[in-house]
Design a protein around this motif. Structure first.
Motif, PDB file in Angstrom:
ATOM      1  N   MET A   1      47.105 -42.171  15.135  1.00 15.77           N
ATOM      2  CA  MET A   1      45.960 -42.380  16.020  1.00 15.77           C
ATOM      3  C   MET A   1      44.811 -43.017  15.253  1.00 15.77           C
ATOM      4  O   MET A   1      44.530 -42.655  14.125  1.00 15.77           O
ATOM      5  CB  MET A   1      45.527 -41.054  16.630  1.00 15.77           C
ATOM      6  N   HIS A  20      42.139 -51.813  22.765  1.00 20.79           N
ATOM      7  CA  HIS A  20      42.576 -51.751  24.165  1.00 20.79           C
ATOM      8  C   HIS A  20      43.659 -52.788  24.444  1.00 20.79           C
ATOM      9  O   HIS A  20      44.672 -52.482  25.084  1.00 20.79           O
ATOM     10  CB  HIS A  20      41.376 -51.967  25.099  1.00 20.79           C
ATOM     11  N   ASN A  23      46.974 -51.813  23.345  1.00 17.30           N
ATOM     12  CA  ASN A  23      47.444 -50.557  23.918  1.00 17.30           C
ATOM     13  C   ASN A  23      47.678 -49.521  22.822  1.00 17.30           C
ATOM     14  O   ASN A  23      48.646 -48.748  22.858  1.00 17.30           O
ATOM     15  CB  ASN A  23      48.730 -50.770  24.729  1.00 17.30           C
ATOM     16  N   ALA A  24      46.780 -49.525  21.843  1.00 15.15           N
ATOM     17  CA  ALA A  24      46.904 -48.617  20.701  1.00 15.15           C
ATOM     18  C   ALA A  24      46.461 -47.214  21.100  1.00 15.15           C
ATOM     19  O   ALA A  24      45.701 -47.018  22.054  1.00 15.15           O
ATOM     20  CB  ALA A  24      46.052 -49.121  19.537  1.00 15.15           C
ATOM     21  N   ASN A  25      46.941 -46.251  20.352  1.00 12.42           N
ATOM     22  CA  ASN A  25      46.528 -44.862  20.537  1.00 12.42           C
ATOM     23  C   ASN A  25      45.234 -44.663  19.749  1.00 12.42           C
ATOM     24  O   ASN A  25      45.254 -44.634  18.516  1.00 12.42           O
ATOM     25  CB  ASN A  25      47.633 -43.928  20.040  1.00 12.42           C
ATOM     26  N   TYR A  26      44.108 -44.581  20.435  1.00 16.09           N
ATOM     27  CA  TYR A  26      42.838 -44.490  19.718  1.00 16.09           C
ATOM     28  C   TYR A  26      41.883 -43.535  20.415  1.00 16.09           C
ATOM     29  O   TYR A  26      41.987 -43.266  21.607  1.00 16.09           O
ATOM     30  CB  TYR A  26      42.185 -45.868  19.582  1.00 16.09           C
ATOM     31  N   GLU A  27      40.938 -43.046  19.613  1.00 20.45           N
ATOM     32  CA  GLU A  27      39.886 -42.160  20.100  1.00 20.45           C
ATOM     33  C   GLU A  27      38.538 -42.809  19.824  1.00 20.45           C
ATOM     34  O   GLU A  27      38.311 -43.332  18.723  1.00 20.45           O
ATOM     35  CB  GLU A  27      39.974 -40.812  19.374  1.00 20.45           C
TER      36      GLU A  27
END
Length: 213
Positions: A1, A20, A23-27
Protein backbone atom coordinates in the motif's frame (compact mmCIF):
# COMPACT_ATOMS: atom_id res chain seq x y z
CA UNK A 1 0.00 0.00 0.00
CA UNK A 2 1.14 3.52 -0.83
CA UNK A 3 0.61 6.40 1.57
CA UNK A 4 0.36 9.83 -0.03
CA UNK A 5 0.71 12.81 2.28
CA UNK A 6 -1.22 15.50 0.49
CA UNK A 7 -3.05 18.80 0.64
CA UNK A 8 -5.83 19.66 -1.86
CA UNK A 9 -4.65 21.37 -5.05
CA UNK A 10 -1.05 21.23 -3.90
CA UNK A 11 2.02 19.63 -5.51
CA UNK A 12 0.59 16.31 -4.32
CA UNK A 13 -2.08 16.58 -7.02
CA UNK A 14 0.05 15.08 -9.81
CA UNK A 15 1.04 11.98 -7.77
CA UNK A 16 -2.60 11.66 -6.71
CA UNK A 17 -3.62 11.62 -10.38
CA UNK A 18 -1.08 8.88 -11.09
CA UNK A 19 -2.09 6.70 -8.15
CA UNK A 20 -5.72 6.88 -9.25
CA UNK A 21 -4.89 6.29 -12.92
CA UNK A 22 -2.84 3.23 -11.98
CA UNK A 23 -5.65 1.89 -9.79
CA UNK A 24 -3.01 1.54 -7.09
CA UNK A 25 -3.77 0.60 -3.51
CA UNK A 26 -3.15 3.88 -1.70
CA UNK A 27 -4.16 5.87 1.35
CA UNK A 28 -4.50 9.65 1.43
CA UNK A 29 -3.16 11.37 4.54
CA UNK A 30 -4.01 15.04 4.86
CA UNK A 31 -1.21 17.40 5.87
CA UNK A 32 -2.98 20.49 7.17
CA UNK A 33 -1.08 23.47 5.77
CA UNK A 34 -3.39 25.83 7.62
CA UNK A 35 -1.89 24.65 10.90
CA UNK A 36 1.60 24.33 9.36
CA UNK A 37 1.59 20.57 9.91
CA UNK A 38 4.22 20.11 7.18
CA UNK A 39 6.72 21.63 9.64
CA UNK A 40 5.83 19.27 12.48
CA UNK A 41 8.55 17.06 13.94
CA UNK A 42 6.67 13.95 12.88
CA UNK A 43 6.32 15.05 9.26
CA UNK A 44 9.90 16.31 9.04
CA UNK A 45 11.08 12.78 9.82
CA UNK A 46 9.51 11.75 6.53
CA UNK A 47 10.29 14.88 4.56
CA UNK A 48 13.09 17.07 5.96
CA UNK A 49 12.23 19.77 3.40
CA UNK A 50 8.91 20.27 5.17
CA UNK A 51 6.93 20.42 1.95
CA UNK A 52 4.08 18.49 0.38
CA UNK A 53 3.88 15.80 -1.00
CA UNK A 54 5.53 12.77 0.51
CA UNK A 55 4.88 9.25 -0.74
CA UNK A 56 5.64 6.33 1.56
CA UNK A 57 6.18 2.92 0.01
CA UNK A 58 6.55 0.34 2.75
CA UNK A 59 9.02 2.08 5.04
CA UNK A 60 10.58 4.25 2.32
CA UNK A 61 9.47 7.90 2.12
CA UNK A 62 10.03 9.83 -1.11
CA UNK A 63 9.53 13.55 -1.53
CA UNK A 64 9.51 15.98 -4.50
CA UNK A 65 6.50 15.62 -6.77
CA UNK A 66 8.34 14.88 -10.08
CA UNK A 67 10.51 12.25 -8.37
CA UNK A 68 7.40 10.56 -7.01
CA UNK A 69 5.78 10.67 -10.45
CA UNK A 70 8.81 9.13 -12.18
CA UNK A 71 9.08 6.41 -9.56
CA UNK A 72 5.41 5.47 -9.92
CA UNK A 73 5.83 5.31 -13.69
CA UNK A 74 8.79 2.98 -13.30
CA UNK A 75 6.88 0.76 -10.87
CA UNK A 76 4.11 0.41 -13.47
CA UNK A 77 5.93 0.32 -16.84
CA UNK A 78 2.96 -1.35 -18.50
CA UNK A 79 0.85 1.75 -17.83
CA UNK A 80 2.47 3.74 -20.65
CA UNK A 81 2.64 6.81 -18.42
CA UNK A 82 6.33 7.06 -19.26
CA UNK A 83 7.80 5.90 -22.60
CA UNK A 84 9.87 2.75 -22.33
CA UNK A 85 13.66 2.73 -22.33
CA UNK A 86 14.80 3.01 -25.94
CA UNK A 87 11.67 4.85 -27.05
CA UNK A 88 12.74 8.12 -28.72
CA UNK A 89 10.08 9.93 -26.69
CA UNK A 90 11.61 8.87 -23.38
CA UNK A 91 14.14 11.73 -23.27
CA UNK A 92 11.32 14.09 -24.25
CA UNK A 93 9.40 12.86 -21.21
CA UNK A 94 12.31 13.88 -18.98
CA UNK A 95 12.65 17.16 -20.87
CA UNK A 96 9.04 18.21 -20.43
CA UNK A 97 8.74 17.05 -16.84
CA UNK A 98 11.90 19.02 -16.01
CA UNK A 99 10.55 22.07 -17.86
CA UNK A 100 7.25 21.90 -16.01
CA UNK A 101 8.93 21.55 -12.64
CA UNK A 102 12.02 23.73 -13.04
CA UNK A 103 10.52 26.48 -15.19
CA UNK A 104 6.73 26.78 -14.97
CA UNK A 105 6.31 25.57 -11.39
CA UNK A 106 9.35 27.51 -10.21
CA UNK A 107 8.02 30.72 -11.74
CA UNK A 108 4.61 30.11 -10.19
CA UNK A 109 6.18 29.70 -6.75
CA UNK A 110 7.90 33.07 -7.05
CA UNK A 111 4.61 34.58 -8.24
CA UNK A 112 2.61 33.30 -5.29
CA UNK A 113 5.32 33.76 -2.65
CA UNK A 114 7.02 37.00 -3.75
CA UNK A 115 7.92 37.96 -0.17
CA UNK A 116 10.44 35.11 -0.20
CA UNK A 117 12.32 36.76 -3.05
CA UNK A 118 12.76 40.31 -1.85
CA UNK A 119 13.73 42.07 1.37
CA UNK A 120 11.77 45.18 0.36
CA UNK A 121 7.98 44.82 0.48
CA UNK A 122 7.61 47.84 -1.78
CA UNK A 123 9.03 45.77 -4.67
CA UNK A 124 6.49 42.94 -4.35
CA UNK A 125 4.09 44.34 -7.00
CA UNK A 126 7.03 44.51 -9.43
CA UNK A 127 7.99 40.90 -8.67
CA UNK A 128 4.41 39.77 -9.29
CA UNK A 129 4.17 41.70 -12.56
CA UNK A 130 7.48 40.30 -13.79
CA UNK A 131 6.41 36.77 -12.89
CA UNK A 132 3.15 37.09 -14.81
CA UNK A 133 5.24 37.78 -17.90
CA UNK A 134 7.62 34.89 -17.26
CA UNK A 135 4.75 32.47 -16.64
CA UNK A 136 3.08 33.60 -19.86
CA UNK A 137 6.34 32.91 -21.72
CA UNK A 138 6.44 29.36 -20.32
CA UNK A 139 2.79 28.77 -21.20
CA UNK A 140 3.47 30.01 -24.73
CA UNK A 141 6.18 27.37 -25.19
CA UNK A 142 3.76 24.68 -24.06
CA UNK A 143 1.04 26.07 -26.32
CA UNK A 144 3.35 25.79 -29.33
CA UNK A 145 4.12 22.18 -28.43
CA UNK A 146 0.42 21.37 -28.37
CA UNK A 147 -0.42 22.91 -31.74
CA UNK A 148 -0.05 19.58 -33.53
CA UNK A 149 -0.18 17.19 -30.56
CA UNK A 150 -3.10 15.72 -28.65
CA UNK A 151 -0.92 15.37 -25.55
CA UNK A 152 2.36 16.92 -24.53
CA UNK A 153 4.47 14.10 -25.99
CA UNK A 154 2.22 13.33 -28.95
CA UNK A 155 -0.71 10.96 -29.25
CA UNK A 156 -0.33 9.19 -25.90
CA UNK A 157 -1.17 10.42 -22.41
CA UNK A 158 1.78 10.44 -20.02
CA UNK A 159 2.49 11.57 -16.47
CA UNK A 160 3.62 14.90 -17.96
CA UNK A 161 0.02 15.65 -18.88
CA UNK A 162 -1.20 15.10 -15.35
CA UNK A 163 1.62 17.31 -14.05
CA UNK A 164 0.74 20.02 -16.56
CA UNK A 165 -2.94 19.94 -15.63
CA UNK A 166 -1.96 20.56 -12.01
CA UNK A 167 0.15 23.59 -12.97
CA UNK A 168 -2.45 24.91 -15.39
CA UNK A 169 -4.97 24.98 -12.56
CA UNK A 170 -2.52 27.01 -10.48
CA UNK A 171 -2.02 29.37 -13.43
CA UNK A 172 -5.67 30.35 -13.84
CA UNK A 173 -5.35 33.59 -11.78
CA UNK A 174 -2.30 34.73 -13.76
CA UNK A 175 -2.77 37.88 -15.88
CA UNK A 176 -2.58 35.80 -19.08
CA UNK A 177 -4.12 32.51 -18.01
CA UNK A 178 -3.72 29.17 -19.82
CA UNK A 179 -7.19 29.67 -21.29
CA UNK A 180 -5.91 32.56 -23.40
CA UNK A 181 -3.66 30.21 -25.36
CA UNK A 182 -5.59 28.53 -28.18
CA UNK A 183 -3.99 25.09 -28.25
CA UNK A 184 -3.37 24.87 -24.52
CA UNK A 185 -7.00 25.78 -23.79
CA UNK A 186 -8.21 23.12 -26.24
CA UNK A 187 -5.93 20.53 -24.63
CA UNK A 188 -7.07 21.37 -21.09
CA UNK A 189 -10.72 21.18 -22.14
CA UNK A 190 -10.05 17.70 -23.50
CA UNK A 191 -8.33 16.61 -20.30
CA UNK A 192 -11.47 17.51 -18.36
CA UNK A 193 -13.05 14.41 -19.90
CA UNK A 194 -10.34 12.21 -18.38
CA UNK A 195 -12.03 10.06 -15.71
CA UNK A 196 -9.01 10.22 -13.40
CA UNK A 197 -8.92 14.01 -13.50
CA UNK A 198 -12.66 14.14 -12.86
CA UNK A 199 -12.47 11.70 -9.94
CA UNK A 200 -9.39 13.15 -8.22
CA UNK A 201 -10.59 16.74 -8.57
CA UNK A 202 -13.87 15.66 -7.01
CA UNK A 203 -12.02 14.05 -4.11
CA UNK A 204 -9.94 17.20 -3.60
CA UNK A 205 -13.01 19.41 -4.10
CA UNK A 206 -11.51 21.30 -7.04
CA UNK A 207 -13.61 23.11 -9.62
CA UNK A 208 -12.51 22.30 -13.17
CA UNK A 209 -15.44 24.01 -14.90
CA UNK A 210 -13.29 27.00 -16.01
CA UNK A 211 -11.42 24.64 -18.36
CA UNK A 212 -14.65 23.37 -19.94
CA UNK A 213 -15.92 26.72 -21.24
Amino acid sequence: MFKLYYYPNNASLAPHFLLHHLNANYELLLVDKKSNSQKSTEYLRLNPAGRIPTLVIGEQPIFESPAICMHLCELYPESGLMPKIGDPKRPLFYQWLAFLNNTLQAELMVRYYPHRHTNDEATIPNVVAAQDERIADALSIINDQLEHNKYLLGENLTACDYFLFMLAEWSLPIKKSPLEFKYLARYLKGLCDNPTIQAVCAIEEMDITPFKN
